[in-house]
Design a protein around this motif. Structure first.
Motif, PDB file in Angstrom:
ATOM      1  N   PHE A 182       0.826  -1.213   0.000  1.00  0.00           N
ATOM      2  CA  PHE A 182       0.000   0.000   0.000  1.00  0.00           C
ATOM      3  C   PHE A 182       0.859   1.262   0.000  1.00  0.00           C
ATOM      4  O   PHE A 182       0.536   2.261   0.656  1.00  0.00           O
ATOM      5  N   ASP A 183       1.944   1.176  -0.734  1.00  0.00           N
ATOM      6  CA  ASP A 183       2.757   2.363  -1.013  1.00  0.00           C
ATOM      7  C   ASP A 183       2.087   3.096  -2.170  1.00  0.00           C
ATOM      8  O   ASP A 183       2.042   2.591  -3.293  1.00  0.00           O
ATOM      9  N   ALA A 184       1.546   4.264  -1.886  1.00  0.00           N
ATOM     10  CA  ALA A 184       0.773   4.995  -2.900  1.00  0.00           C
ATOM     11  C   ALA A 184       1.594   5.273  -4.151  1.00  0.00           C
ATOM     12  O   ALA A 184       1.051   5.284  -5.274  1.00  0.00           O
ATOM     13  N   ASN A 185       2.888   5.492  -3.998  1.00  0.00           N
ATOM     14  CA  ASN A 185       3.744   5.760  -5.167  1.00  0.00           C
ATOM     15  C   ASN A 185       3.754   4.579  -6.116  1.00  0.00           C
ATOM     16  O   ASN A 185       3.663   4.740  -7.337  1.00  0.00           O
ATOM     17  N   ASP A 216      -6.839   4.337  -8.324  1.00  0.00           N
ATOM     18  CA  ASP A 216      -7.193   5.744  -8.511  1.00  0.00           C
ATOM     19  C   ASP A 216      -7.028   6.539  -7.213  1.00  0.00           C
ATOM     20  O   ASP A 216      -6.580   7.692  -7.222  1.00  0.00           O
ATOM     21  N   ASN A 217      -7.385   5.925  -6.082  1.00  0.00           N
ATOM     22  CA  ASN A 217      -7.239   6.607  -4.797  1.00  0.00           C
ATOM     23  C   ASN A 217      -5.765   6.843  -4.459  1.00  0.00           C
ATOM     24  O   ASN A 217      -5.422   7.841  -3.818  1.00  0.00           O
ATOM     25  N   LEU A 222      -1.286  10.931  -3.763  1.00  0.00           N
ATOM     26  CA  LEU A 222      -0.058  11.603  -4.187  1.00  0.00           C
ATOM     27  C   LEU A 222      -0.281  13.100  -4.344  1.00  0.00           C
ATOM     28  O   LEU A 222       0.602  13.910  -4.020  1.00  0.00           O
ATOM     29  N   LYS A 223      -1.459  13.479  -4.816  1.00  0.00           N
ATOM     30  CA  LYS A 223      -1.775  14.903  -4.944  1.00  0.00           C
ATOM     31  C   LYS A 223      -1.892  15.558  -3.560  1.00  0.00           C
ATOM     32  O   LYS A 223      -1.471  16.693  -3.362  1.00  0.00           O
ATOM     33  N   ILE A 224      -2.474  14.830  -2.631  1.00  0.00           N
ATOM     34  CA  ILE A 224      -2.610  15.350  -1.268  1.00  0.00           C
ATOM     35  C   ILE A 224      -1.236  15.508  -0.618  1.00  0.00           C
ATOM     36  O   ILE A 224      -0.979  16.486   0.106  1.00  0.00           O
ATOM     37  N   VAL A 225      -0.338  14.551  -0.872  1.00  0.00           N
ATOM     38  CA  VAL A 225       1.012  14.623  -0.312  1.00  0.00           C
ATOM     39  C   VAL A 225       1.727  15.888  -0.804  1.00  0.00           C
ATOM     40  O   VAL A 225       2.431  16.558  -0.030  1.00  0.00           O
ATOM     41  N   LYS A 226       1.534  16.216  -2.058  1.00  0.00           N
ATOM     42  CA  LYS A 226       2.154  17.432  -2.595  1.00  0.00           C
ATOM     43  C   LYS A 226       1.609  18.690  -1.924  1.00  0.00           C
ATOM     44  O   LYS A 226       2.332  19.665  -1.714  1.00  0.00           O
TER      45      LYS A 226
END
Length: 315
Positions: A182-185, A216-217, A222-226
């Protein structure tokens, strides 16, 4: 002859009075039952079930055929008792009492006490799967600050639409392997072949829409991390970086959704997340320790509260 006729008349009159009393009681019961439970007669009342009421009435009817002259008064007493039980089942009365469920009968104290004397939340029973018990004892309600773990719990909570916690937890390690821990990257980079491999894995039993939703989530995370620096910072910001500590005594008090879950769900959907309704988000918050929803009598309640009261540290 006249004495025999008089005796027969008296006996007939008593029988008619008994039948009349039974009919009146049945009509009154039927009238009140329709007000309380118009759909069926097998619902549970505040202190007894309607089936118990029916049983008590049938016993009254049978007893009336075998009792001597005192049967009439006993019948009246049983009818009065039945009517009193109906009154106890009124909506106003039920609002002041704890609803009776199968779990209530098993454990009136609203917590399950194991053989070794450990009190757990009422939904953990002696028949609960070991994976589920371990999840309750070690994970549920413990504050989680790691992005990978939060992503995993959000994905697992979303699976509650298809499975229960026991079924999910039994395959937890398989899910971790399939979705790269569950590593989003890494999940966000999954291509069509990777997705189809997961879908075709019969051990996972995941529908295509569920797999694509998780991928997709991951991209949304990743967008939230930025924007926020981490998914953890984004989530914990909603509770001011400190778990919500509740004091629920009964299972019926534990909410399926909350205003906070609705607010998080609304923003997640706005950011492109899928399968993150308020109920799923509430389950996620409970599992990730953003809210402490253990029952107060559960042995894990005080332990999770102690963790929640520590200064927040971002890992």
């Amino acid at each position: 002859m006249s004495k025999k006729i008089a005796k027969r008349y008296t006996t007939t009159t008593k029988e008619k009075e008994k039948q009349s009393s039974s009919v009146i009681a049945a009509n009154i019961l039927s009238k009140h039952m329709k007000k309380v439970y118009p759909i069926g007669l097998n619902k549970i009342c505040s202190s007894v079930s309607l089936s118990s009421l029916s049983l008590s009435l049938s016993q009254s009817s049978n007893d009336s055929n075998s009792l001597p002259d005192s049967s009439s008064s006993q019948l009246d007493q049983k009818i009065a008792l039945a009517l009193r039980l109906i009154n106890d089942a009124s909506p106003e009365r039920r609002l002041r009492e704890v609803p009776v469920t199968a779990k209530t009968f098993q454990n009136p104290s609203m917590t399950y006490t194991s053989e070794e004397g450990t009190k757990r939340c009422n939904w953990i029973t002696k028949n609960s799967d070991s994976f589920y018990v371990q999840f309750h004892d070690d994970c549920w309600g413990v504050p989680v600050y790691d992005d990978h773990q939060l992503f995993e719990l959000l994905a697992l909570s979303g699976m509650l639409m298809d499975f229960n916690w026991t079924e999910i937890l039994r395959r937890r390690e398989l899910f971790r392997e399939a979705f790269a821990g569950f590593d989003a990257n890494n999940v966000a980079k999954m291509g069509e072949n990777d997705i189809m491999d997961i879908i075709s894995d019969k051990a996972l039993m995941l529908a295509e829409c569920r797999v694509r939703c998780i991928v997709d989530n991951a991209k949304c995370i990743l967008k939230i991390v930025k924007e926020f620096g981490s998914f953890s910072s984004y989530m914990w910001n909603y509770v001011s970086y400190k778990p919500i500590i509740n004091r629920y005594k009964y299972p019926r008090n534990v909410p399926l959704r909350s205003p906070k879950a609705e607010a998080i769900s609304k923003d997640l959907l706005k950011r492109g997340f899928r399968f993150v309704g308020p109920v799923i988000v509430q389950s996620f918050m409970q599992a990730a320790g953003l809210t402490i929803d253990h029952l107060v009598d559960c042995f894990r309640y005080s332990e999770c509260v102690n963790l929640a009261e520590r200064p927040w540290r971002h890992v």
